[in-house]
Design a protein around this motif. Structure first.
Motif, short mmCIF file in Angstrom:
data_model
loop_
_atom_site.label_atom_id
_atom_site.label_comp_id
_atom_site.label_asym_id
_atom_site.label_seq_id
_atom_site.Cartn_x
_atom_site.Cartn_y
_atom_site.Cartn_z
N ARG A 130 0.85 -1.20 0.00
CA ARG A 130 0.00 0.00 0.00
C ARG A 130 0.88 1.24 0.00
O ARG A 130 2.05 1.20 0.37
CB ARG A 130 -0.92 0.01 1.22
N TYR A 194 -3.65 -4.60 -6.55
CA TYR A 194 -3.19 -3.21 -6.50
C TYR A 194 -2.83 -2.67 -7.88
O TYR A 194 -2.30 -1.56 -7.98
CB TYR A 194 -1.96 -3.09 -5.59
N ASN A 221 -3.06 -9.77 -3.53
CA ASN A 221 -2.28 -8.53 -3.41
C ASN A 221 -0.78 -8.82 -3.40
O ASN A 221 0.01 -7.96 -3.04
CB ASN A 221 -2.67 -7.77 -2.14
#
Length: 309
Positions: A130, A194, A221
């Motif tokens: 992230r 992502y 992810n």
């Protein structure tokens, strides 16, 4: 009132014994030194010095203040000296945020080589895909992969990042090799959650839509899992060459539709400030630039795939 200047003037007067010598040491006038001491006494509400024509003498309050103020100024001078040394020589703890797959495969050697060159720097590297808030979360630098959008942060491009669509020879033998983007509608898709959605990744969007419609997608992810699933014959995936390159070069995966390869993304070093940048951060960013080669070493076994830098 500049309390630091006033405090320093008082301590210098006590050390030198007379206002004239204190003024000479501080490169100012005796009148200004006398003014500073008077301001300090008025601020504290006590007399610190008894003055005579030849010498000054500490009062009881002055003696206590002198001891504490001397220690405070010594600590301040020491702190400023240490900070100045940090600007001149890379040292201290460097906190880095980095993408999981890139870091686990390609960052360890760089960190070790950097620390050999700068042994006074400690490293705390945290892996997360992230986009961290480097200011709020206390990172000195973050490594990010993508098409960098406008931001208040400063960024340095470290390396280009190719995105390759690939699948295993076994999967292609069973399901057929796509020869155009339209053929992707019939295939299984291993989707990185992502992955950015923009015009350069329209192939990714087609595969994503086809997988969703036919319930034939795997979503994760983590790119390493998707590459391993692709090698096992689970479907087609689009992954950076720094993850897929070794398996493509070894023949465990084949590149599909190389003529539709998306525009390369970039690996960026992102940090908060350009001015007064700590030496540990500046040295690390400079060290990274060019470290992976041009093209990056993970692309050098992919000559058969279309290369677009």
């Amino acid at each position: 009132m500049d309390r630091i200047s006033v405090m320093r003037a008082f301590i210098t007067v006590v050390d030198e014994g007379v206002f004239a010598r204190a003024a000479e040491r501080l490169d100012t006038s005796p009148q200004l030194i006398s003014k500073y001491v008077s301001q300090l006494e008025q601020h504290l509400g006590v007399r610190l010095l008894n003055r005579t024509t030849r010498k000054v003498h500490l009062t009881e309050a002055g003696s206590r203040y002198y001891q504490r103020a001397s220690q405070l100024l010594d600590d301040l001078d020491d702190m400023e000296s240490q900070l100045g040394d940090m600007q001149g020589q890379a040292q201290g703890l460097l906190r880095i945020s980095a993408p999981v797959s890139f870091a686990t495969q390609h960052l360890a050697a760089l960190l070790c080589d950097f620390q050999k060159a700068h042994p006074a720097v400690g490293i705390d590297v945290q892996l997360n895909d992230r986009k961290v808030d480097i200011v709020e979360e206390g990172f000195d630098v973050a490594l990010r992969i993508g098409h960098l959008k406008s931001s208040s942060l400063i960024a340095r491009k470290i390396a280009p990042v190719r995105l390759l669509m690939c699948a295993s020879p076994q999967y292609l033998a069973q399901h057929g090799t796509p020869t155009s983007p339209d053929d992707l509608q019939q295939h299984h898709y291993l989707h990185y959650s992502y992955m950015e959605s923009d015009s350069s990744l329209n192939i990714h969007q087609r595969l994503k839509d086809a997988g969703r419609e036919q319930q034939r997608s795997i979503i994760s992810n983590n790119g390493d899992i998707l590459i391993k699933a692709a090698i096992e014959g689970a479907g087609i995936t689009i992954q950076p060459s720094f993850i897929s390159g070794a398996d493509i070069a070894a023949g465990r995966l084949h590149v599909i539709l190389p003529e539709y390869e998306p525009e390369p993304m970039g690996l960026y070093a992102v940090y908060a400030h350009r001015q007064l940048l700590a030496s540990k951060v500046r040295c690390f960013i400079d060290f990274m630039e060019g470290y992976f080669g041009s093209p990056p070493y993970w692309d050098k076994g992919l000559e058969s795939a279309t290369i677009r830098y």
